[in-house]
Scaffold this motif. Sequence first.
Motif, PDB file in Angstrom:
ATOM      1  N   ALA A 264      -1.068  39.582  -9.908  1.00 48.80           N
ATOM      2  CA  ALA A 264      -1.205  39.805  -8.466  1.00 48.80           C
ATOM      3  C   ALA A 264      -2.627  39.504  -8.008  1.00 48.80           C
TER       4      ALA A 264
ATOM      5  N   GLY B 210      -2.978  35.605  -8.224  1.00 50.08           N
ATOM      6  CA  GLY B 210      -2.209  35.000  -7.133  1.00 50.08           C
ATOM      7  C   GLY B 210      -2.866  35.219  -5.779  1.00 50.08           C
ATOM      8  N   ALA B 211      -3.393  36.416  -5.557  1.00 54.66           N
ATOM      9  CA  ALA B 211      -4.073  36.699  -4.294  1.00 54.66           C
ATOM     10  C   ALA B 211      -5.353  35.876  -4.171  1.00 54.66           C
TER      11      ALA B 211
ATOM     12  N   SER C  94       1.968  38.007  -4.300  1.00 57.07           N
ATOM     13  CA  SER C  94       1.079  38.973  -4.943  1.00 57.07           C
ATOM     14  C   SER C  94       1.364  40.396  -4.476  1.00 57.07           C
TER      15      SER C  94
ATOM     16  N   TRP D 145       3.082  43.302  -6.813  1.00 58.92           N
ATOM     17  CA  TRP D 145       2.388  44.575  -6.961  1.00 58.92           C
ATOM     18  C   TRP D 145       3.297  45.734  -6.562  1.00 58.92           C
TER      19      TRP D 145
ATOM     20  N   ALA E  17      -0.054  32.387 -12.769  1.00 59.11           N
ATOM     21  CA  ALA E  17       0.272  33.576 -11.973  1.00 59.11           C
ATOM     22  C   ALA E  17       1.725  33.544 -11.508  1.00 59.11           C
TER      23      ALA E  17
ATOM     24  N   MET F  67       4.352  36.341 -12.543  1.00 62.20           N
ATOM     25  CA  MET F  67       4.999  37.155 -11.507  1.00 62.20           C
ATOM     26  C   MET F  67       6.507  37.153 -11.684  1.00 62.20           C
TER      27      MET F  67
END
Length: 168
Positions: free
Chosen positions: A21, A24-25, A67, A71, A138, A142
């Motif tokens: 996360a 990815g963010a 993300s 999360w 990522a 995820m």
Amino acid sequence: MFAGRLGDREEGAPGALPWMAVVGATVGLVWLYWAVGGTLGVAHRDERGTAWYALAATFGLWALAASLATWATVRGRPARLPRWVPMALGWLGSGSLFAWSGWKLPFTLYLAIAQPADASLPENLAFAVVLHLAAVGAGAAMLRALVRTRTESSRSWSTISPVRRSAS
């Protein structure tokens, strides 16, 4: 499972923010930075057109959505949020990260290695390679986290006694 709400099935890890996360963010924020005109990591500023800005914004938003959704799903918060919302956003966003950077990575590597005179990208190629590697990693992580969370919540749901299940 897609049914129910977050927090219903004792899911969630109280530990640290999942690394995928954060990665990815970070990728999403870089793309959004570029979409609003940022120049850090951009080698050829004059090659950025309207489509480039629109794509950077679109994929930046999807990366952030993935993300946040990952999360929320992994942590089981915010409680009472319908489970299908973060699961759908997580699946779509992680696929976006993986697929977009999955095709751009070999193309960017080719341009970095072959250095053809008639083709270039607006981005700094070394920076773009790192960014796309991070996005592919990522996105795949995820998806794995979402599948694992879904599988674990399915198992915990199936262990509830039939009497309690019918009351839910």
